[in-house]
Design a protein around this motif. Structure first.
Motif, short mmCIF file in Angstrom:
data_model
loop_
_atom_site.label_atom_id
_atom_site.label_comp_id
_atom_site.label_asym_id
_atom_site.label_seq_id
_atom_site.Cartn_x
_atom_site.Cartn_y
_atom_site.Cartn_z
N ASN A 150 -152.85 -2.94 44.99
CA ASN A 150 -153.68 -1.74 44.82
C ASN A 150 -155.03 -1.81 45.53
O ASN A 150 -155.77 -0.85 45.53
N GLN A 151 -155.34 -2.96 46.14
CA GLN A 151 -156.58 -3.08 46.91
C GLN A 151 -156.34 -2.77 48.40
O GLN A 151 -157.27 -2.79 49.18
N LEU A 152 -155.09 -2.52 48.76
CA LEU A 152 -154.74 -2.24 50.16
C LEU A 152 -154.70 -0.73 50.41
O LEU A 152 -154.40 0.04 49.49
N SER A 153 -154.96 -0.34 51.67
CA SER A 153 -154.83 1.08 52.02
C SER A 153 -153.35 1.41 52.19
O SER A 153 -152.50 0.49 52.25
N GLY A 154 -153.04 2.69 52.30
CA GLY A 154 -151.65 3.11 52.46
C GLY A 154 -151.01 2.50 53.70
O GLY A 154 -149.87 2.02 53.66
N GLY A 155 -151.77 2.48 54.82
CA GLY A 155 -151.24 1.91 56.06
C GLY A 155 -151.02 0.40 55.96
O GLY A 155 -150.05 -0.13 56.49
N GLU A 156 -151.96 -0.27 55.27
CA GLU A 156 -151.81 -1.73 55.09
C GLU A 156 -150.60 -2.06 54.21
O GLU A 156 -149.85 -2.99 54.48
N LYS A 157 -150.40 -1.23 53.19
CA LYS A 157 -149.20 -1.42 52.34
C LYS A 157 -147.94 -1.25 53.17
O LYS A 157 -146.97 -1.99 53.03
N PHE A 179 -142.55 4.42 60.67
CA PHE A 179 -143.77 4.67 61.46
C PHE A 179 -144.74 5.62 60.75
O PHE A 179 -145.86 5.81 61.22
N ASN A 180 -144.31 6.19 59.67
CA ASN A 180 -145.15 7.15 58.94
C ASN A 180 -146.39 6.44 58.37
O ASN A 180 -146.27 5.50 57.60
N GLY A 181 -147.56 6.90 58.74
CA GLY A 181 -148.79 6.32 58.20
C GLY A 181 -149.26 5.08 58.93
O GLY A 181 -150.23 4.45 58.52
N SER A 182 -148.56 4.71 60.01
CA SER A 182 -148.97 3.51 60.75
C SER A 182 -149.77 3.91 61.99
O SER A 182 -149.48 4.92 62.63
N SER A 183 -150.75 3.08 62.33
CA SER A 183 -151.57 3.35 63.51
C SER A 183 -150.75 3.04 64.77
O SER A 183 -149.77 2.30 64.71
N PRO A 184 -151.17 3.60 65.94
CA PRO A 184 -150.42 3.33 67.18
C PRO A 184 -150.24 1.84 67.46
O PRO A 184 -149.17 1.41 67.90
N ILE A 242 -144.56 -3.02 65.09
CA ILE A 242 -143.34 -2.79 64.31
C ILE A 242 -142.13 -2.69 65.25
O ILE A 242 -141.07 -3.28 64.98
N LYS A 243 -142.29 -1.97 66.35
CA LYS A 243 -141.17 -1.81 67.29
C LYS A 243 -140.75 -3.17 67.87
O LYS A 243 -139.55 -3.46 67.96
N GLU A 244 -141.71 -3.97 68.24
CA GLU A 244 -141.38 -5.29 68.79
C GLU A 244 -140.67 -6.16 67.75
O GLU A 244 -139.73 -6.87 68.05
N LEU A 245 -141.17 -6.04 66.51
CA LEU A 245 -140.59 -6.82 65.41
C LEU A 245 -139.12 -6.43 65.18
O LEU A 245 -138.25 -7.28 65.03
N ILE A 246 -138.88 -5.12 65.18
CA ILE A 246 -137.51 -4.63 64.97
C ILE A 246 -136.60 -5.10 66.11
O ILE A 246 -135.49 -5.58 65.88
N LYS A 247 -137.10 -4.97 67.33
CA LYS A 247 -136.29 -5.39 68.49
C LYS A 247 -135.96 -6.88 68.40
O LYS A 247 -134.83 -7.29 68.65
N GLU A 248 -136.96 -7.66 68.02
CA GLU A 248 -136.75 -9.11 67.93
C GLU A 248 -135.71 -9.46 66.86
O GLU A 248 -134.81 -10.26 67.08
N HIS A 249 -135.83 -8.81 65.70
CA HIS A 249 -134.92 -9.13 64.60
C HIS A 249 -133.55 -8.48 64.76
O HIS A 249 -132.61 -8.86 64.06
N SER A 250 -133.43 -7.51 65.66
CA SER A 250 -132.13 -6.86 65.85
C SER A 250 -131.14 -7.80 66.55
O SER A 250 -129.96 -7.48 66.65
N LYS A 251 -131.61 -8.94 67.03
CA LYS A 251 -130.68 -9.88 67.66
C LYS A 251 -129.64 -10.37 66.66
O LYS A 251 -128.51 -10.67 67.00
N ASN A 252 -130.05 -10.49 65.40
CA ASN A 252 -129.06 -10.96 64.41
C ASN A 252 -128.99 -10.07 63.16
O ASN A 252 -128.46 -10.47 62.13
#
Lengths: 94, 226
Positions: free
Chosen positions: B123-130, B152-157, B163-173
């Motif tokens: 509850n100390q984090l902002s919506g984007g940080e959560k 991507f909703n509520g996330s800064s550019p 997030i996109k890089e993370l998804i691409k990296e983890h999509s390998k398995n």
């Protein structure tokens, strides 16, 4: 083990409000019943009430956290009812 | 070969048939973009696959094993809900320990984005940080399939790129099914595009089909994919 920890995280949010209100109610009912019995009985009924108010009405989205670790709503409700009954009974037997 | 096989999904709300015999399959390595107008049933479909919403009819199997309960799915499918879902009263470090195994927990706790929050309560984090916290938890989790509802909703550019890089990296398995109205970013990382329309699914091969089927306005800028 993470499931047990998840159950604890879920339940800990209910303990303090249930206990505080149970103690308050028991203080009011001291003429009618033994103090600890009053706490026990109140606790058994109040914890499911706080479960409903906290998770079903106020923060229903938090259920998704517990779903992701494998805890369904049925398991969470069962946990609340069983643990509350055990704690309430312990108060009544002291 | 591992596969998430979702078939015969039907769901009706009152008089409206939201999902009409939906079929979708996902394999590790795939990133499926699930697009559709508001109310087309994207989130409903993800919730049914995850198991948090009942369907009028459904058949879901992973690796030729039919699965029904959330307990069975806990090591197979994780779901990022549309709205923040982390328990407000718990410290971030305890959330990570509860959600992930030791190896993945160490990875997340070592992430530069998360280190400043470890001792804080949710509850100390902002919506984007959560949101970034939730995405890291779900994407790093030790499961085969990940369902992301509006990541991507509520996330800064800047966070969106991470997030996109993370998804691409983890999509390998892992297999991903993503729905978001930020279609450009979704199309940017997806390997398959599915449009939900009138309770049915259509596999999209050409960008122009998204305009033809009325999901995008005719003036929409073409992206590289599909």
């Amino acid at each position: 083990m993470r499931i047990v920890y998840g159950l604890w995280l879920f339940y800990i949010k209910l303990i303090i409000p249930s206990l505080v209100v149970s103690i308050a109610l028991s203080c009011l009912m001291t003429a009618a019943s033994h103090f600890l019995v009053g706490i026990g009985v109140s606790y058994i009924f109040l914890t499911p009430t706080f479960h409903y108010l906290t998770y079903e009405l106020r923060n229903p989205n938090e259920y998704y956290f517990y779903y992701n670790i494998g805890l369904s709503k049925f398991i969470l409700w069962t946990n609340t009812l069983v643990i509350s009954t055990i704690i309430g009974m312990l108060f009544m037997l002291i | 070969m591992s596969e998430l096989h979702v078939d015969s999904i039907r769901k009706r709300f009152g008089d409206k048939q939201i999902l009409n015999d939906i079929f979708i399959s996902c394999k590790p390595g795939q990133i499926i973009a699930l697009l559709g107008r508001n109310g087309s049933g994207k989130s409903t479909l993800l919730k049914i696959i995850f198991g948090s919403l009942s369907a009028d009819n459904k058949f879901i199997k992973v690796d030729d094993r039919k699965i029904d309960s959330l307990y069975q799915k806990r090591k197979l499918i994780h779901y990022l809900a549309q709205d923040n879902f982390l328990p407000n009263h718990v410290k971030i470090k305890n959330i990570i320990r509860c959600f992930c195994d030791t190896k993945n927990a160490a990875l997340i706790m070592g992430n530069d984005l998360i280190i400043p929050f470890l001792q804080k309560k949710v509850n100390q984090l902002s919506g984007g940080e959560k949101r970034i916290m939730e995405i890291l938890l779900v994407v790093h989790s030790n499961v085969k399939y990940v369902l992301l509802d509006e990541p991507f909703n509520g996330s800064s550019p800047l966070h969106i790129e991470i997030i996109k890089e993370l998804i691409k990296e983890h999509s390998k398995n892992k297999g991903f099914i993503i729905t978001d109205h930020d279609y450009k970013n979704v199309l940017d990382i997806s390997s398959t595009v599915i449009l939900m329309d009138s309770g049915n699914t259509r596999v999209i091969k050409e960008f122009s089909e998204l305009i033809d089927y009325g999901y995008l306005p005719a003036t929409s800028e073409r992206t590289q994919h599909p």
